[in-house]
Design an enzyme around this catalytic site. Structure first.
Site, PDB file in Angstrom:
ATOM      1  N   PRO A 150      14.879  15.242 -25.047  1.00 56.00           N
ATOM      2  CA  PRO A 150      14.346  14.871 -26.087  1.00 56.00           C
ATOM      3  C   PRO A 150      13.338  13.833 -26.038  1.00 56.00           C
ATOM      4  O   PRO A 150      13.446  12.614 -25.669  1.00 56.00           O
ATOM      5  CB  PRO A 150      15.374  14.535 -27.089  1.00 56.00           C
ATOM      6  CG  PRO A 150      16.501  14.035 -26.057  1.00 56.00           C
ATOM      7  CD  PRO A 150      16.318  15.075 -24.784  1.00 56.00           C
TER       8      PRO A 150
ATOM      9  N   CYS B 294      10.335  12.027 -28.876  1.00 57.82           N
ATOM     10  CA  CYS B 294       9.904  11.721 -30.299  1.00 57.82           C
ATOM     11  C   CYS B 294       8.384  11.770 -29.997  1.00 57.82           C
ATOM     12  O   CYS B 294       7.824  11.402 -28.950  1.00 57.82           O
ATOM     13  CB  CYS B 294       9.791  10.510 -30.966  1.00 57.82           C
ATOM     14  SG  CYS B 294      11.605  10.312 -31.642  1.00 57.82           S
TER      15      CYS B 294
ATOM     16  N   ALA C 108      14.400  13.785 -31.173  1.00 59.22           N
ATOM     17  CA  ALA C 108      15.313  13.384 -31.962  1.00 59.22           C
ATOM     18  C   ALA C 108      14.737  14.065 -33.507  1.00 59.22           C
ATOM     19  O   ALA C 108      13.889  13.454 -34.057  1.00 59.22           O
ATOM     20  CB  ALA C 108      15.342  11.964 -32.048  1.00 59.22           C
TER      21      ALA C 108
ATOM     22  N   GLN D 197      17.993  17.788 -30.345  1.00 60.86           N
ATOM     23  CA  GLN D 197      18.813  16.567 -30.448  1.00 60.86           C
ATOM     24  C   GLN D 197      18.885  16.407 -31.910  1.00 60.86           C
ATOM     25  O   GLN D 197      17.869  16.087 -32.540  1.00 60.86           O
ATOM     26  CB  GLN D 197      17.960  15.514 -29.815  1.00 60.86           C
ATOM     27  CG  GLN D 197      18.808  14.301 -29.663  1.00 60.86           C
ATOM     28  CD  GLN D 197      18.226  13.116 -29.107  1.00 60.86           C
ATOM     29  OE1 GLN D 197      17.140  12.468 -29.464  1.00 60.86           O
ATOM     30  NE2 GLN D 197      18.928  12.679 -27.970  1.00 60.86           N
TER      31      GLN D 197
ATOM     32  N   TYR E 165      21.061   3.963 -31.158  1.00 69.82           N
ATOM     33  CA  TYR E 165      21.172   4.437 -32.490  1.00 69.82           C
ATOM     34  C   TYR E 165      22.490   4.666 -33.118  1.00 69.82           C
ATOM     35  O   TYR E 165      23.381   4.289 -32.510  1.00 69.82           O
ATOM     36  CB  TYR E 165      20.212   6.036 -32.281  1.00 69.82           C
ATOM     37  CG  TYR E 165      18.682   5.512 -31.807  1.00 69.82           C
ATOM     38  CD1 TYR E 165      18.083   4.851 -32.771  1.00 69.82           C
ATOM     39  CD2 TYR E 165      18.123   5.770 -30.869  1.00 69.82           C
ATOM     40  CE1 TYR E 165      16.784   4.538 -32.376  1.00 69.82           C
ATOM     41  CE2 TYR E 165      16.857   5.394 -30.472  1.00 69.82           C
ATOM     42  CZ  TYR E 165      16.229   4.804 -31.243  1.00 69.82           C
ATOM     43  OH  TYR E 165      14.828   4.535 -30.806  1.00 69.82           O
TER      44      TYR E 165
ATOM     45  N   ARG F  28      24.429  13.165 -26.124  1.00 69.44           N
ATOM     46  CA  ARG F  28      23.670  12.249 -25.228  1.00 69.44           C
ATOM     47  C   ARG F  28      24.160  10.726 -25.341  1.00 69.44           C
ATOM     48  O   ARG F  28      24.224  10.124 -26.492  1.00 69.44           O
ATOM     49  CB  ARG F  28      22.308  12.079 -25.423  1.00 69.44           C
ATOM     50  CG  ARG F  28      21.391  11.477 -24.470  1.00 69.44           C
ATOM     51  CD  ARG F  28      19.907  11.399 -24.601  1.00 69.44           C
ATOM     52  NE  ARG F  28      19.096  11.781 -23.363  1.00 69.44           N
ATOM     53  CZ  ARG F  28      18.072  11.341 -23.005  1.00 69.44           C
ATOM     54  NH1 ARG F  28      17.332  10.964 -24.015  1.00 69.44           N
ATOM     55  NH2 ARG F  28      17.395  11.510 -22.039  1.00 69.44           N
TER      56      ARG F  28
ATOM     57  N   GLY G 255      11.195  14.094 -18.164  1.00 66.87           N
ATOM     58  CA  GLY G 255      10.529  13.644 -19.402  1.00 66.87           C
ATOM     59  C   GLY G 255       8.987  13.222 -19.148  1.00 66.87           C
ATOM     60  O   GLY G 255       8.176  14.120 -19.425  1.00 66.87           O
ATOM     61  N   ARG G 256       8.590  12.172 -19.023  1.00 67.39           N
ATOM     62  CA  ARG G 256       7.105  11.958 -18.717  1.00 67.39           C
ATOM     63  C   ARG G 256       6.425  12.736 -17.727  1.00 67.39           C
ATOM     64  O   ARG G 256       5.264  13.002 -18.132  1.00 67.39           O
ATOM     65  CB  ARG G 256       7.008  10.378 -18.375  1.00 67.39           C
ATOM     66  CG  ARG G 256       7.542   9.511 -19.890  1.00 67.39           C
ATOM     67  CD  ARG G 256       7.816   8.145 -19.553  1.00 67.39           C
ATOM     68  NE  ARG G 256       8.944   8.011 -18.562  1.00 67.39           N
ATOM     69  CZ  ARG G 256       9.460   6.777 -18.405  1.00 67.39           C
ATOM     70  NH1 ARG G 256       8.874   5.688 -18.509  1.00 67.39           N
ATOM     71  NH2 ARG G 256      10.644   6.930 -17.587  1.00 67.39           N
TER      72      ARG G 256
END
Ligand SMILES: Cc1cc2nc3c(=O)[nH]c(=O)nc-3n(C[C@H](O)[C@H](O)[C@H](O)COP(=O)(O)O)c2cc1C
Length: 350
Positions: free
Chosen positions: A30, A32, A65, A107, A175, A223, A315-316
């Protein structure tokens, strides 16, 4: 305990857990995108972003998310699933990902006390601001905790109905669900704070209620932050105890990240979270998704072969290159996970 396969690589071998079937083990974690409308709806951007990574052969994509309440957004341009209409629009995105050959997952998140301005009045386990960059949240009462639990369950019901095959509860990175699990962030004195059992109470009820509300064929994942990088935080033995409780409540896959309970960055290097994943995998018996600078195919393959994880989130590197999986398969001597037609286009003409 490495996966058995006759495939040239483990990374591009299939994976099955319960009803979840993936054709390869590359996962988009995930991330954003800050491209949703300020009503939480997806935009053309999301169809292009997730669609292109589906075309590029990613086995499973976990949507960024997606907030279960408007005040649970991290920023005003996060995706949301707090209404049925949002769920119906997100169903089109799930269909798009599916039609292009990948598996859609989502997510489900709630920012708690880490909400940026413009998202509404933040809530948290206690009324203290996370840092001087955030406003002080409202401390959740037992009734407020029940309302948020219900928001998670309804978000999960909508996402399952929309066709997302797996749902990941965001209990990492400081979170809301992590805020309750963490002895650093949760200093409550009631039945939701203190002992491990008390700190687990709210997240476990979220898991149980989500499980009840989703279809039998939807896989529930969580997660976690496997380390809080502090002596004041939970340590791995407690994390494993929590992972076992998640498993017993209905979680089938654990996605292992780290940090976020304190406003300091952990040391980051290729594979920096692999050992956390290995320990949770061993301690719970559940499959894990490892993440964190696993951007070379060789490292991803090593992590799978050596039993650190069952799935690899990239991810990246997938942000930079939607076709990362094609190059990775070629590097590992495997067949790129795309259609025959596309394969011809990717291959140099001889
Ligand atoms: C732009 C961006 C947005 C992110 N958003 C989320 C998110 O919505 N939920 C989450 O759990 N992690 C989020 N993360 C963390 C990633 O899922 C991932 O764990 C992290 O980037 C490390 O993996 P990598 O080294 O392969 O990029 C985000 C990371 C980035 C770079």
């Amino acid at each position: 305990m490495s996966p058995q396969t006759d495939n040239p690589s483990v990374l591009f071998s299939s994976f099955t857990q319960g009803h979840l079937q993936l054709t390869n083990r590359v996962v988009l974690p995930p991330m954003c995108q800050w491209e949703a409308g300020d009503d939480g709806y997806p935009t053309a951007y999301h169809f292009a972003h997730y669609g292109s990574r589906a075309v590029g052969g990613v086995g499973m994509q976990i949507l960024e998310a997606t907030a279960v309440e408007a005040r649970g957004r991290i920023s005003p341009n996060d995706l949301g699933i707090w209404t049925d209409q949002q769920g119906e629009t997100l169903a089109k995105l799930a269909d798009c990902i599916k039609d292009l050959g990948s598996v859609p997952a989502m997510q489900l998140g709630h920012s708690g006390n880490k909400a940026r301005p413009g998202t509404g009045r933040a809530v948290g386990p206690v009324g203290e601001a996370f840092s001087d960059r955030y406003e002080a949240p409202e401390e959740l009462t037992a009734e407020g905790i029940d309302q948020v639990t219900e928001a998670f369950a309804e978000g999960a019901r909508r996402a399952s109905k929309a066709g997302f095959k797996a749902l990941e509860l965001h209990a990492a990175h400081g979170y809301l669900l992590h805020q309750f699990l963490s002895p650093i962030m949760n200093t409550r004195k009631d039945q939701f704070g203190g002992s491990t059992e008390n700190r687990l109470r709210f997240p476990l009820e979220v898991i149980r209620r989500c499980r009840e509300r989703i279809s039998d064929s939807t896989t529930l994942m969580i997660r976690v932050s496997g380390s809080e990088y502090s002596e004041r935080g939970y340590q791995m033995d407690e994390m494993i105890e929590m992972g076992q409780a998640f498993r017993d409540a209905g979680v089938e896959i654990i996605h292992v990240s780290s940090g976020g309970a304190l406003p300091v960055a952990p040391p980051v290097y290729p594979g920096y979270q692999l050992e956390l994943s290995r320990q949770l995998r061993q301690g719970t018996g559940l499959p894990t998704i490892a993440v964190g600078r696993l951007e070379t195919p060789e490292l991803a393959e090593f992590a799978l072969r050596e039993g650190y994880c069952d799935l690899v989130a990239v991810g990246r590197a997938l942000m930079r290159d939607p076709n990362w999986a094609v190059g990775a398969a070629l590097t590992l001597g495997d067949v790129p996970p795309v259609s025959d037609n596309l394969n011809k286009l990717f291959m140099p003409k001889t």
